[in-house]
Design an enzyme around this catalytic site. Structure first.
Site, short mmCIF file in Angstrom:
data_model
loop_
_atom_site.label_atom_id
_atom_site.label_comp_id
_atom_site.label_asym_id
_atom_site.label_seq_id
_atom_site.Cartn_x
_atom_site.Cartn_y
_atom_site.Cartn_z
N ASP A 97 0.87 -1.17 0.00
CA ASP A 97 0.00 0.00 0.00
C ASP A 97 0.90 1.22 0.00
OD1 ASP A 97 -2.37 -1.49 0.10
OD2 ASP A 97 -2.28 -1.63 2.29
N GLU A 122 -13.37 -4.15 -0.83
CA GLU A 122 -13.00 -3.92 0.57
C GLU A 122 -14.26 -4.14 1.40
OE1 GLU A 122 -11.72 0.08 0.11
OE2 GLU A 122 -9.78 -0.49 -0.75
#
Length: 258
Positions: A10, A129
């Protein structure tokens, strides 16, 4: 079929970051150096996610991906802020093999069909998500877990496959960064309803957690982040545990990607 170990990175601006529940980030390394390290450890794939792309309206990883693709010879998936075919074209041109689409797909589902028709389903990853709901089930969240889509995560996965996605990246927001293990129920619920590869992400805290997830034959890959970035475990540790448990994996020479 061999299962895959994916190193997840990330990225916020020029730094690899890691948080808990997709927030509370801290810097943990350089995205280029980390990619090379994980490649040398035997990663099957790399996953780059621009975690602030939605704030700026575009993905800012093209320079990083271009540099990494000259030294890392495994598939690279890039996600975050990719909202158009032009953005997909840019990412594939600099060396990405696949793009992961989340927010744009929830707003304009046909983008999945457009990407799949133009570049192939193998390059089209639907990123979900997922967050647990109080009364059961999971909601698909957007903008790196910040906003509600109102979509049921399992139903959205099924729809995504119909729209042309060739792979699903399922991140458990509840487990992300905790090291408490992955959300097996979430992954099982989705994997049972689709026929495309499913990547499980969020919650790995030990090699056992990866082995446990691969006990489900419908899980194609596991993405690992926190314990790689901290140095607690290497990809070799995860791969070794899986091989010892009898899970079909690509065999990698120690310290050198095969």
């Amino acid at each position: 079929m061999n299962r895959r170990l994916i190193a997840r990175l990330d990225v916020k601006m020029e730094h690899v970051i890691k948080g808990v529940h997709l927030e509370g980030w801290r810097k943990v390394g350089d995205p280029k150096a980390r990619a090379k390290l994980y490649y040398e450890q035997g990663a099957d794939e790399l996953l780059y996610m621009d975690v602030v792309a939605s704030l700026y309206g575009r993905n800012n990883l093209s320079g990083i991906v271009r540099a990494v693709a000259t030294e890392v010879f495994i598939p690279i998936t890039v996600g975050g802020g990719i909202r158009s075919l032009d953005a997909v074209k840019e990412m594939l041109a600099v060396g990405a093999d696949k793009v992961a689409i989340n927010t744009a797909a929830t707003l304009h589902p046909d983008i999945l069909r457009a990407i799949s028709d133009t570049y192939g389903s193998q390059a089209t990853v639907l990123s979900i998500e997922a967050k647990k709901l109080p009364n059961g089930g999971w909601e698909a969240m957007t903008d790196n877990g910040r906003n509600h889509s109102g979509r049921d995560a399992v139903a959205w996965a099924v729809e995504g496959q119909k729209l042309g996605a060739g792979e699903l990246l399922i991140t458990s927001i509840d487990q992300d960064g905790t090291g408490r293990g992955m959300d097996a129920a979430l992954i099982a619920a989705i994997a049972a309803e689709v026929d495309i590869p499913v990547i499980s992400s969020g919650g790995v805290g030990s090699p056992k957690h990866v082995v446990d997830m691969f006990r489900n034959p419908d899980v194609s890959a596991v993405a690992v982040a926190r314990d790689l970035h901290s140095g607690k475990y290497t990809l070799g540790d995860f791969r070794g545990a899986c091989l010892q448990a009898g899970i079909a994996m690509r065999r990698v020479d120690a310290g050198l990607a095969a």
